[in-house]
Each structure stands twice: as C-alpha cells, then as structure tokens.
Design a protein around this motif. Structure first.
Motif, PDB file in Angstrom:
ATOM      1  N   LEU A  10       0.690  -1.284  -0.008  1.00  0.00           N
ATOM      2  CA  LEU A  10       0.184   0.107  -0.363  1.00  0.00           C
ATOM      3  C   LEU A  10       0.854   1.478  -0.149  1.00  0.00           C
ATOM      4  CD1 LEU A  10      -3.008  -0.794   1.956  1.00  0.00           C
ATOM      5  CD2 LEU A  10      -2.934  -0.327   0.630  1.00  0.00           C
ATOM      6  N   MET A  65     -14.480   1.381  -1.363  1.00  0.00           N
ATOM      7  CA  MET A  65     -12.499   0.967  -1.867  1.00  0.00           C
ATOM      8  C   MET A  65     -12.398   1.130  -3.041  1.00  0.00           C
ATOM      9  SD  MET A  65     -11.320  -2.938  -1.006  1.00  0.00           S
ATOM     10  CE  MET A  65     -12.511  -3.398  -1.957  1.00  0.00           C
ATOM     11  N   HIS A  84      -8.824   3.447  -5.386  1.00  0.00           N
ATOM     12  CA  HIS A  84      -8.555   3.193  -6.471  1.00  0.00           C
ATOM     13  C   HIS A  84      -8.845   2.898  -7.318  1.00  0.00           C
ATOM     14  CE1 HIS A  84      -7.964   0.827  -2.147  1.00  0.00           C
ATOM     15  NE2 HIS A  84      -6.295   1.070  -2.254  1.00  0.00           N
ATOM     16  N   PHE A 118     -10.624  -4.870 -11.133  1.00  0.00           N
ATOM     17  CA  PHE A 118     -10.736  -5.681  -9.821  1.00  0.00           C
ATOM     18  C   PHE A 118     -11.364  -6.916 -10.359  1.00  0.00           C
ATOM     19  CE2 PHE A 118     -10.801  -1.909  -7.344  1.00  0.00           C
ATOM     20  CZ  PHE A 118     -10.445  -2.236  -5.613  1.00  0.00           C
ATOM     21  N   VAL A 148      -6.867  -6.861  -8.122  1.00  0.00           N
ATOM     22  CA  VAL A 148      -7.287  -6.631  -6.875  1.00  0.00           C
ATOM     23  C   VAL A 148      -8.585  -8.223  -7.060  1.00  0.00           C
ATOM     24  CG1 VAL A 148      -8.545  -5.754  -4.399  1.00  0.00           C
ATOM     25  CG2 VAL A 148      -7.158  -4.728  -6.320  1.00  0.00           C
ATOM     26  N   ILE A 190     -11.630  -9.965  -5.317  1.00  0.00           N
ATOM     27  CA  ILE A 190     -12.538  -9.305  -3.748  1.00  0.00           C
ATOM     28  C   ILE A 190     -13.954 -10.985  -3.387  1.00  0.00           C
ATOM     29  CG2 ILE A 190     -12.277  -7.367  -3.458  1.00  0.00           C
ATOM     30  CD1 ILE A 190     -14.789  -6.961  -4.787  1.00  0.00           C
ATOM     31  N   ALA A 199      -8.166  -5.776   7.262  1.00  0.00           N
ATOM     32  CA  ALA A 199      -7.690  -4.907   6.060  1.00  0.00           C
ATOM     33  C   ALA A 199      -7.207  -3.602   6.911  1.00  0.00           C
ATOM     34  CB  ALA A 199      -8.806  -4.677   4.726  1.00  0.00           C
ATOM     35  N   GLU A 237      -7.740   1.634   3.783  1.00  0.00           N
ATOM     36  CA  GLU A 237      -7.877   1.539   2.368  1.00  0.00           C
ATOM     37  C   GLU A 237      -8.706   0.783   1.747  1.00  0.00           C
ATOM     38  OE1 GLU A 237      -3.438   3.067   3.486  1.00  0.00           O
ATOM     39  OE2 GLU A 237      -4.668   2.270   4.073  1.00  0.00           O
ATOM     40  N   TRP A 238      -8.183  -0.450   2.150  1.00  0.00           N
ATOM     41  CA  TRP A 238      -9.184  -1.300   1.870  1.00  0.00           C
ATOM     42  C   TRP A 238     -10.368  -2.053   2.800  1.00  0.00           C
ATOM     43  CZ3 TRP A 238      -8.018  -2.564  -2.949  1.00  0.00           C
ATOM     44  CH2 TRP A 238      -6.615  -2.275  -3.795  1.00  0.00           C
ATOM     45  N   ARG A 239     -10.449  -1.635   3.595  1.00  0.00           N
ATOM     46  CA  ARG A 239     -11.465  -1.769   4.678  1.00  0.00           C
ATOM     47  C   ARG A 239     -13.182  -1.817   4.562  1.00  0.00           C
ATOM     48  NH1 ARG A 239      -9.831  -0.665  10.925  1.00  0.00           N
ATOM     49  NH2 ARG A 239      -8.202  -1.264   9.536  1.00  0.00           N
ATOM     50  N   VAL A 253     -10.399  -9.152   1.200  1.00  0.00           N
ATOM     51  CA  VAL A 253      -9.583  -8.079   0.303  1.00  0.00           C
ATOM     52  C   VAL A 253      -9.053  -8.789  -0.703  1.00  0.00           C
ATOM     53  CG1 VAL A 253      -9.065  -5.599  -0.563  1.00  0.00           C
ATOM     54  CG2 VAL A 253     -11.389  -6.547   0.786  1.00  0.00           C
ATOM     55  N   PRO A 309      -5.356  -7.640  -2.579  1.00  0.00           N
ATOM     56  CA  PRO A 309      -4.671  -7.595  -3.828  1.00  0.00           C
ATOM     57  C   PRO A 309      -3.280  -8.459  -4.380  1.00  0.00           C
ATOM     58  CG  PRO A 309      -4.317  -5.853  -1.945  1.00  0.00           C
ATOM     59  CD  PRO A 309      -5.648  -7.301  -1.171  1.00  0.00           C
TER      60      PRO A 309
END
Length: 321
Positions: free
Chosen positions: A33, A159, A163, A168, A204, A206, A232, A235-237, A297, A299
C-alpha cells in the motif's frame, strides 16, 4: 501432530498475520500500500481469451478450464445445487427445486471456472463431470450490469473509488464435490484463477467467504480472530451495509485462543489468509444459504512470491502426473 508441534505451528501462523513481521502476509499487504512502485499505473490493453479457451491447467486426470458453452454453465449450476442445497444448508425456492440448479442473473455475465475429471464416467451428455467450480466476474462487466454480487452485502464503492487505476475481480460460488476436497483440486483451482488473473491484468480479487450457520454468537471466536488478526487497512476496509452488518469484534483480543480459532476457520478462509488476503469490516448473515459471510480482499501485489511461483510461475499452464 503433537501438542508442542501444534502450538509452534499455530504461533507461526499467528505471526504471519501480524503487520510488524516483514515479509508476512499482512506486512506484505501494508508494504504494498505504501511503496511507490505499486501505485496505480496506466491500463494495459486487455488480452481477451480466444473463442475456445485452452486449458488453464492440468494435474493428472483433473483439468481446470473455462466454460465455453451454455451446457458447461448448466453443469456448474447443477454442481452448485448439489453442494449448496442438496448436501448443504441453503434453502431452495420452488423454481430452484424444479430446475435442480443454483442459478441467478449473474451467471450470464460471469466466467465459470470448471474442474473436470477425465478419469470419471462421462455424463449423459457425453461430457466429463464437473467436480469443482468458481464464478469469476470482472469489474468492467460488473460496471455495465449493476455492480458486483458482493455489493448486495458489502459497500464496495468507497474502496473501489480509492483505487481508480486498479481492476477488480470478484470470486464467488466456490464449491467442490466432497470426494475431491483435497490439496490437488484446491491447487488446480488456484492455478486456473492465477492464469485468469494474469490474462486480464487483474489487480485486486474480492469476494465473500462463508462460515456455516447463521448464529454469530456461535461464531464469536473465529469472527473475533479475523477482526483482530486479519483486518484490512483502512484503504481496503470495505464495510458491510449497515442494514445487514453483524459485528465481528465479539471477543477481546486477549481472550482469544488462537489454536481453537484456527480450528474453526473454514479451509477456504485459511487458504485466502495464507496467500495474503485481508478481511473487511463486519459480517453478513445470508439466510438463503444458511451462512455468515465475511469480505475477502486480496490485492495481487500482496500475494506472497512463493505462491505466485507455485501457481503461475511459468507462462504455460503447469501439468503434473
């Protein structure tokens, strides 16, 4: 495994989830990150699969490939019905019971990853039986058709907005016949996913992962373990929708027995954590399927190098006896 060995193994696994351990899964994600080389880059041109995709991998008699025609998808739907409804806790409506297939509108826009057994007796249609499946939904297709399936449970908008230069991929509807639930089948599914990820330049992954049961109090230990050890970064939560959100933080961190918590984690969730996945904020009860869902999640840049080498280090699909 003796008690002392189990304790040491458990402690090693817990350490992998601690951000302060350089090279561990959580630390890998956090490093990714912050490190400038992994900032969003301009998109590469997509390299679409050919009309009839080649095999994505093979191990002995088992092959992983994409569905190429409608009857392939129907076989996947029949497998899902068998695993989720006939042998599982999902509750079928009249249409599902009549069709004996697990299906919804997303099946038409998704790619379907199939594991077929070439050593098994062919089906009545002359096809080799499908023994495992994953449903894959790319962001560009989700955006044109109302969003990801996961959006029904978790708010992904923030999220994804943070990004904008990343692509995704949603993983869902994972299931394998009981007799094929072994290391070989799981590795083959991951090999297929990884080859797909490389083909479409996915950044990413998910998707929802499930615990059996709809009583979060009975899942207090594993849910709390994930909350304290695998959450996470902000930034990813992505968070569960407030109308459906179930609190995961049900036990204090110092009250958790790590060994017991690990035993209660479903194999799929443990597998995700090993390769570098993180979990979102809050869980959701899915009464139709009789499960409690958490958001995964993952990445791609946070996946450990040894797994990348194992599942997709070669440009060509791996074959094994």
């Amino acid at each position: 495994m003796h008690g002392d060995d189990l304790a040491r193994s458990t402690q090693r696994f817990i350490k992998l989830l601690r951000p302060e351990n350089a090279g561990a899964m959580a630390a890998t994600a956090i490093t990714w990150l912050k490190a400038p080389p992994y900032l969003p880059q301009p998109r590469k041109a997509l390299r679409p699969f050919p009309a009839a995709p080649a095999s994505l991998g093979r191990m002995g008699a088992l092959e992983v490939r994409l569905a190429t025609e409608k009857r392939d998808v129907r076989h996947a739907q029949k497998l899902r019905y068998r695993v989720f409804y006939k042998n599982g806790t999902a509750v079928a409506d009249a249409a599902t019971m009549l069709a004996r297939r697990d299906k919804d509108g997303y099946d038409k826009i998704c790619d379907h990853l199939l594991v077929v057994d070439h050593a098994a007796k062919p089906t009545l249609s002359g096809k080799q039986p499908v023994v495992g499946t994953y449903r894959l939904l790319r962001q560009e297709l989700a955006d044109r058709h109302g969003g990801f399936y996961t959006d029904n449970e978790f708010d992904l908008s923030g999220m994804i907005a943070q990004h904008p230069g990343m692509r995704f991929l949603e993983l869902g509807r994972s299931c394998v016949l009981p007799r094929y639930r072994n290391k070989r089948t799981v590795e083959l599914l991951w090999q297929g996913i990884w080859n797909y990820v490389r083909q479409y330049d996915v950044d990413v992954m998910i998707g929802c992962a499930s615990f059996e049961g709809t009583d979060p109090d009975r899942l207090a230990l594993p849910l709390s373990f994930l909350h304290h050890h695998a959450a996470a970064p902000e930034e990813w939560r992505a968070r569960a929708h407030s109308s459906r959100r179930i609190e995961m933080n049900r036990m204090a961190k110092d009250a958790i027995d790590p060994k017991a918590a690990l035993r209660e984690l479903p194999p799929l969730i443990k597998g995700y954590l090993r390769v570098g996945a993180m979990v979102g904020d809050g869980a959701v009860i899915d009464y139709q399927f009789g499960t409690t869902d958490v958001l995964i999640v993952m990445p791609v840049a946070a996946i450990k190098g040894r797994y990348i080498e194992h599942f997709g280090g070669s440009d060509a699909p791996r074959h094994a006896a």
